[in-house]
Design a protein around this motif. Structure first.
Motif, PDB file in Angstrom:
ATOM      1  N   ARG A   1     -20.652  18.963  88.996  1.00 13.25           N
ATOM      2  CA  ARG A   1     -21.042  20.165  88.271  1.00 13.25           C
ATOM      3  C   ARG A   1     -19.898  21.170  88.352  1.00 13.25           C
ATOM      4  O   ARG A   1     -18.938  20.955  89.077  1.00 13.25           O
ATOM      5  CB  ARG A   1     -22.340  20.744  88.853  1.00 13.25           C
ATOM      6  N   GLY A   2     -20.068  22.280  87.584  1.00 13.90           N
ATOM      7  CA  GLY A   2     -18.972  23.226  87.446  1.00 13.90           C
ATOM      8  C   GLY A   2     -18.223  22.853  86.181  1.00 13.90           C
ATOM      9  O   GLY A   2     -17.912  21.670  85.967  1.00 13.90           O
ATOM     10  N   ALA A   3     -17.943  23.864  85.340  1.00 14.74           N
ATOM     11  CA  ALA A   3     -17.447  23.579  83.988  1.00 14.74           C
ATOM     12  C   ALA A   3     -16.218  22.658  83.953  1.00 14.74           C
ATOM     13  O   ALA A   3     -16.239  21.621  83.279  1.00 14.74           O
ATOM     14  CB  ALA A   3     -17.187  24.896  83.256  1.00 14.74           C
TER      15      ALA A   3
ATOM     16  N   ARG B   1     -24.811  18.009  79.025  1.00 14.66           N
ATOM     17  CA  ARG B   1     -25.092  19.423  79.299  1.00 14.66           C
ATOM     18  C   ARG B   1     -24.480  20.249  78.166  1.00 14.66           C
ATOM     19  O   ARG B   1     -23.349  20.000  77.770  1.00 14.66           O
ATOM     20  CB  ARG B   1     -24.503  19.853  80.657  1.00 14.66           C
TER      21      ARG B   1
ATOM     22  N   THR C   1     -11.722  28.362  90.562  1.00 15.89           N
ATOM     23  CA  THR C   1     -11.383  29.499  89.693  1.00 15.89           C
ATOM     24  C   THR C   1     -11.580  30.794  90.496  1.00 15.89           C
ATOM     25  O   THR C   1     -10.648  31.262  91.127  1.00 15.89           O
ATOM     26  CB  THR C   1     -12.233  29.469  88.409  1.00 15.89           C
TER      27      THR C   1
ATOM     28  N   GLN D   1     -26.354  26.691  94.537  1.00 18.69           N
ATOM     29  CA  GLN D   1     -24.933  26.292  94.584  1.00 18.69           C
ATOM     30  C   GLN D   1     -24.138  27.209  95.508  1.00 18.69           C
ATOM     31  O   GLN D   1     -23.145  26.793  96.106  1.00 18.69           O
ATOM     32  CB  GLN D   1     -24.320  26.317  93.168  1.00 18.69           C
TER      33      GLN D   1
ATOM     34  N   ALA E   1     -16.857  30.929  84.915  1.00 13.61           N
ATOM     35  CA  ALA E   1     -17.423  30.967  83.563  1.00 13.61           C
ATOM     36  C   ALA E   1     -17.628  29.557  83.050  1.00 13.61           C
ATOM     37  O   ALA E   1     -16.916  28.627  83.448  1.00 13.61           O
ATOM     38  CB  ALA E   1     -16.484  31.708  82.614  1.00 13.61           C
ATOM     39  N   ASP E   2     -18.606  29.412  82.188  1.00 11.39           N
ATOM     40  CA  ASP E   2     -18.852  28.126  81.524  1.00 11.39           C
ATOM     41  C   ASP E   2     -18.429  28.131  80.063  1.00 11.39           C
ATOM     42  O   ASP E   2     -18.138  27.078  79.493  1.00 11.39           O
ATOM     43  CB  ASP E   2     -20.325  27.743  81.642  1.00 11.39           C
TER      44      ASP E   2
ATOM     45  N   ASN F   1     -22.214  32.250  82.215  1.00 10.60           N
ATOM     46  CA  ASN F   1     -22.012  31.682  83.561  1.00 10.60           C
ATOM     47  C   ASN F   1     -23.385  31.491  84.189  1.00 10.60           C
ATOM     48  O   ASN F   1     -24.420  31.834  83.581  1.00 10.60           O
ATOM     49  CB  ASN F   1     -21.125  32.606  84.408  1.00 10.60           C
ATOM     50  N   LYS F   2     -23.409  30.946  85.380  1.00  4.64           N
ATOM     51  CA  LYS F   2     -24.668  30.626  86.069  1.00  4.64           C
ATOM     52  C   LYS F   2     -25.675  31.772  85.991  1.00  4.64           C
ATOM     53  O   LYS F   2     -25.304  32.932  86.173  1.00  4.64           O
ATOM     54  CB  LYS F   2     -24.338  30.275  87.522  1.00  4.64           C
TER      55      LYS F   2
HETATM   56  O1  MRU Z   1     -24.950  24.529  86.749  1.00  6.80           O
HETATM   57  P1  MRU Z   1     -23.586  24.498  87.371  1.00  6.80           P
HETATM   58  O2  MRU Z   1     -23.628  24.413  88.861  1.00  6.80           O
HETATM   59  O3  MRU Z   1     -22.700  23.477  86.740  1.00  6.80           O
HETATM   60  O4  MRU Z   1     -22.973  25.922  87.015  1.00  6.80           O
HETATM   61  C1  MRU Z   1     -21.655  26.195  87.379  1.00  6.80           C
HETATM   62  C2  MRU Z   1     -21.240  27.587  87.115  1.00  6.80           C
HETATM   63  O5  MRU Z   1     -21.950  28.361  86.520  1.00  6.80           O
HETATM   64  C3  MRU Z   1     -19.865  27.961  87.532  1.00  6.80           C
HETATM   65  O6  MRU Z   1     -19.810  29.313  87.875  1.00  6.80           O
HETATM   66  C4  MRU Z   1     -18.893  27.715  86.373  1.00  6.80           C
HETATM   67  O7  MRU Z   1     -19.022  26.415  85.887  1.00  6.80           O
HETATM   68  C5  MRU Z   1     -17.508  27.962  86.748  1.00  6.80           C
HETATM   69  S1  MRU Z   1     -16.873  26.673  87.775  1.00  6.80           S
HETATM   70  C6  MRU Z   1     -15.289  26.911  88.095  1.00  6.80           C
END
Ligand code: MRU
Length: 371
Positions: free
Chosen positions: A59-61, A102, A193, A220, A260-261, A271-272
């Motif tokens: 997980r994480g963008a 996703r 990041t 997380q 950020a996503d 973002n989350k």
């Molecule tokens: O649902 P997740 O755990 O994938 O969400 C991740 C986030 O929101 C992170 O803040 C985002 O992807 C940035 S990761 C460098």
């Protein structure tokens, strides 16, 4: 680098050279099991990669994009002999399928677009391929695709280090930072990041303290960010998400930094879930709110954040997260995984190409060198 400062390796591509019935393998650190257990998943099919992304084992963008790129490579892994066009069809199908895992993190689509562009090039290059490659279409396609996946992985590593370097200059020795979700080595290729900014500040000799939002409902922050910070011996304090206002009002918080996503052309940032709350609170308390993200997280094809698709996840994550039911059976649940912070609440966006400040469409285009 000391043992505790070693980067986390959440994604590894193994046995790329041994293409055959026993290889290759995509090895992921299963993030759903942390911090209690360190378990690696060895994935050999596209469907397994899709599942791993969906259930947040990876997980994480940026990490999702990297895993998906390797995931398409696994479509070449087959014991049976296939023609070039069959292999290409499988790969294109795999890319399309992984794109459904996703919806919010644009890095997933960015990485898959790069893979698709490589596939397009292979289409025209195949006519010039001679033996022994000609006799092994799957092996040849795999070799080329893996190069693109490794390039995506390596580029992310470089971008994260640059983000850390640029962001660390914004922090002073002794600063208290507040962060949300997990944006470290687990969520990216290596350094992260928002957390890369903290790690790099520490590398430069600055002592920081980080307030870690637990990040409901999947924790997380508590499970992963606290773990990464403690591994690197950065002092941190875990708080529940609903304590952030009180912490900002009663403790010295010098900056909020999040990841950020997907970032729209005007700087609106997905973002989350819970990030938008923090931005509003930071604005009220006059605390600078920074976003740290690579250029691969920008989606300049959309003008503003209201066009960012927001993933909704299953209700059980809220009613019985981690196995124990905490809400009545049958209760209505709303579980959006992300929210959108308006660009005008963001003090600056730290990218590998520079700091975007003020957050305006023009400044985004200037720093990202969009022509
Ligand atoms: O649902 P997740 O755990 O994938 O969400 C991740 C986030 O929101 C992170 O803040 C985002 O992807 C940035 S990761 C460098």
């Amino acid at each position: 680098m000391s043992e505790s400062n070693l980067p986390v390796q959440a994604i590894r591509w193994l046995a790329a050279e041994n293409f055959g019935p026993d290889g290759p393998v995509l090895r992921l650190l299963d993030q759903t099991r942390l911090p209690g257990e360190t378990v690696y998943l060895d994935l050999v099919t596209v469907a397994e990669v899709w599942q791993a992304i969906k259930r947040l084992s990876v997980r994480g963008a940026p990490a999702i994009g990297i895993a998906a790129a390797y995931g398409v490579c696994l479509a070449c892994r087959d014991t049976g002999k296939r023609s070039f066009s069959e292999v290409m069809e499988n790969c294109r199908g795999a890319a399309e399928y992984l794109a459904t895992s996703r919806p919010t993190a644009v890095n997933l689509f960015w990485a898959l677009n790069r893979i698709n562009a490589t596939l397009d090039k292979l289409d025209s290059a195949w006519a010039r391929v001679t033996d022994p490659d000609r006799d092994n279409p799957a092996g040849w396609v795999l070799k080329q695709l893996v190069q693109t996946a490794i390039a995506i992985h390596d580029e992310d590593r470089r971008m994260c280090h640059e983000i850390g370097r640029i962001g660390a200059e914004l922090l002073r020795d002794g600063d208290n930072i507040l962060t949300h979700c997990n944006t470290g080595g687990l969520a990216t290729s290596e350094y992260g990041t928002a957390l890369s900014v903290c790690f790099t500040a520490q590398d430069h000799g600055k002592q920081l303290h980080v307030y870690v939002d637990e990040t409901r409902p999947l924790l997380q922050g508590a499970r992963l960010t606290a773990w990464e910070l403690m591994q690197r011996k950065i002092p941190c304090t875990l708080i529940c998400d609903n304590m952030a206002a009180h912490v900002m009002a009663t403790k010295d918080v010098d900056a909020v930094i999040v990841g950020a996503d997907r970032i729209a052309a005007n700087g609106d940032t997905a973002n989350k879930i819970g990030t938008y709350n923090l931005a509003v609170l930071a604005n009220f308390h006059r605390i600078p709110f920074y976003v740290a993200a690579p250029s691969s997280t920008f989606d300049l094809s959309i003008g503003s954040g209201d066009r960012i698709p927001i993933e909704e996840r299953q209700s059980e994550e809220i009613t019985e997260g981690f196995g124990r039911r905490t809400a009545p059976i049958g209760v209505n649940v709303y579980n959006p995984a992300f929210d959108v912070t308006p660009g005008n609440l963001i003090e600056g966006i730290i990218t590998e190409k520079g700091l975007i400040r003020p957050v305006t469409r023009a400044e985004i285009e200037r720093v990202l060198q969009v022509t």
